[in-house]
Motif scaffolding. Structure first.
Motif, short mmCIF file in Angstrom:
data_model
loop_
_atom_site.label_atom_id
_atom_site.label_comp_id
_atom_site.label_asym_id
_atom_site.label_seq_id
_atom_site.Cartn_x
_atom_site.Cartn_y
_atom_site.Cartn_z
N VAL A 1 0.85 -1.19 0.00
CA VAL A 1 0.00 0.00 0.00
C VAL A 1 0.88 1.24 0.00
CG1 VAL A 1 -1.73 1.31 1.27
CG2 VAL A 1 -1.83 -1.18 1.24
N GLN A 2 0.50 2.19 -0.84
CA GLN A 2 1.25 3.45 -0.88
C GLN A 2 0.29 4.63 -0.86
OE1 GLN A 2 3.86 3.25 -4.38
NE2 GLN A 2 5.58 3.05 -2.97
N LEU A 3 0.61 5.60 -0.04
CA LEU A 3 -0.11 6.87 -0.03
C LEU A 3 0.89 7.96 -0.36
CD1 LEU A 3 -1.50 4.96 2.30
CD2 LEU A 3 -2.73 7.04 2.84
N GLN A 4 0.56 8.81 -1.29
CA GLN A 4 1.46 9.86 -1.71
C GLN A 4 0.74 11.19 -1.71
OE1 GLN A 4 4.96 9.73 -2.62
NE2 GLN A 4 4.51 11.90 -2.25
N ALA A 5 1.17 12.06 -0.80
CA ALA A 5 0.58 13.40 -0.73
C ALA A 5 1.31 14.35 -1.66
CB ALA A 5 0.65 13.92 0.70
N SER A 6 0.57 15.31 -2.19
CA SER A 6 1.16 16.33 -3.05
C SER A 6 0.34 17.60 -2.95
CB SER A 6 1.19 15.83 -4.50
OG SER A 6 -0.11 15.57 -4.97
N GLY A 7 0.86 18.67 -3.52
CA GLY A 7 0.10 19.91 -3.57
C GLY A 7 0.56 20.98 -2.59
N LEU B 1 -4.73 26.47 -0.78
CA LEU B 1 -4.00 25.36 -1.37
C LEU B 1 -4.90 24.14 -1.34
CD1 LEU B 1 -0.36 25.41 0.10
CD2 LEU B 1 -0.99 25.71 -2.30
N ARG B 2 -4.69 23.26 -2.29
CA ARG B 2 -5.41 21.99 -2.28
C ARG B 2 -4.40 20.86 -2.27
NH1 ARG B 2 -8.71 18.82 -6.97
NH2 ARG B 2 -10.41 17.96 -5.72
N LEU B 3 -4.43 20.08 -1.22
CA LEU B 3 -3.58 18.91 -1.12
C LEU B 3 -4.30 17.70 -1.69
CD1 LEU B 3 -2.15 19.32 2.50
CD2 LEU B 3 -1.36 20.36 0.35
N SER B 4 -3.55 16.85 -2.34
CA SER B 4 -4.08 15.61 -2.89
C SER B 4 -3.30 14.44 -2.33
CB SER B 4 -3.97 15.60 -4.41
OG SER B 4 -4.69 16.66 -4.99
N CYS B 5 -3.95 13.30 -2.28
CA CYS B 5 -3.28 12.08 -1.83
C CYS B 5 -3.75 10.93 -2.70
CB CYS B 5 -3.60 11.80 -0.37
SG CYS B 5 -2.89 10.28 0.27
N SER B 6 -2.83 10.34 -3.39
CA SER B 6 -3.16 9.18 -4.20
C SER B 6 -2.87 7.92 -3.40
CB SER B 6 -2.37 9.18 -5.50
OG SER B 6 -1.00 9.05 -5.24
N VAL B 7 -3.77 6.97 -3.47
CA VAL B 7 -3.65 5.73 -2.72
C VAL B 7 -3.60 4.57 -3.69
CG1 VAL B 7 -4.69 4.26 -0.96
CG2 VAL B 7 -4.95 6.74 -0.82
N SER B 8 -2.63 3.72 -3.54
CA SER B 8 -2.52 2.55 -4.40
C SER B 8 -2.31 1.31 -3.53
CB SER B 8 -1.37 2.71 -5.38
OG SER B 8 -0.15 2.92 -4.70
N GLY B 9 -2.81 0.21 -4.01
CA GLY B 9 -2.61 -1.04 -3.33
C GLY B 9 -3.75 -1.51 -2.45
N ASP B 10 -4.76 -0.65 -2.26
CA ASP B 10 -5.95 -1.10 -1.54
C ASP B 10 -7.16 -0.30 -2.02
OD1 ASP B 10 -4.96 0.61 1.52
OD2 ASP B 10 -6.00 1.38 -0.23
N THR B 11 -8.30 -0.55 -1.42
CA THR B 11 -9.55 0.10 -1.84
C THR B 11 -9.89 1.17 -0.82
OG1 THR B 11 -10.32 -1.94 -2.86
CG2 THR B 11 -11.97 -0.25 -2.38
N PHE C 1 -1.97 3.99 8.69
CA PHE C 1 -0.96 3.76 7.67
C PHE C 1 -0.70 5.10 7.01
CE2 PHE C 1 1.56 0.92 5.21
CZ PHE C 1 1.75 1.61 4.02
N TRP C 2 0.58 5.49 7.01
CA TRP C 2 0.95 6.84 6.59
C TRP C 2 1.55 6.89 5.21
CZ3 TRP C 2 -0.33 10.51 10.08
CH2 TRP C 2 -0.53 10.09 11.39
N GLY C 3 1.38 8.02 4.58
CA GLY C 3 2.08 8.28 3.36
C GLY C 3 3.19 9.30 3.60
N GLN C 4 3.93 9.60 2.55
CA GLN C 4 4.93 10.66 2.64
C GLN C 4 4.21 12.00 2.72
OE1 GLN C 4 7.46 9.93 -0.80
NE2 GLN C 4 9.02 9.12 0.58
N GLY C 5 4.81 12.92 3.38
CA GLY C 5 4.18 14.21 3.58
C GLY C 5 4.49 15.21 2.48
#
Length: 119
Positions: free
Chosen positions: A1-7, A17-27, A108-112
């Motif tokens: 599972v990966q969470l990646q924040a951006s923005g 500002l609008r932050l986004s987080c893409s999640v891969s590897g789960d639902t 479960f955390w993603g990168q900030g």
């Protein structure tokens, strides 16, 4: 599972500002999702959360009325729209997910992504 924040970025006070987080590897629809932040010298703070059980939204008092959390389950994305930013919002922002509630201790955390607000 990966969470990646951006923005994140460097902005003036009063900006948005609008932050986004893409999640891969789960639902994403199976998880409670949240945004946290950690400012220099301060403890981590839960900024906002969407509960998987009932869809309720939770906000820290410091951001109520200025931040909006949302998610797009179909695309496994989560967002944090931030308005009227203040210097005290400066922090690294993290997206996170848990099978539990917004008050769970296990996330479960993603990168900030860094948000810097200047006065």
């Amino acid at each position: 599972v990966q969470l990646q924040a951006s923005g994140g970025g460097s902005v003036q006070a009063g900006s948005s500002l609008r932050l986004s987080c893409s999640v891969s590897g789960d639902t994403l629809a199976d998880y409670t999702t949240a945004w946290f932040r950690r400012a220099p010298g301060k403890e981590r703070e839960r900024v906002s959360c969407i509960s998987v059980s009932d869809g309720s939204l939770h906000y820290a008092d410091s951001v109520k009325g200025r931040f909006d959390i949302s998610r797009d389950n179909a695309n496994n994305m989560m967002y944090l729209q931030m308005h009227n930013l203040k210097p005290e919002d400066t922090a690294v922002y993290y997206c996170a997910e848990t099978k539990g509630s917004c008050y769970d201790d296990l996330w479960f955390w993603g990168q900030g992504t860094q948000v810097t607000v200047s006065s």
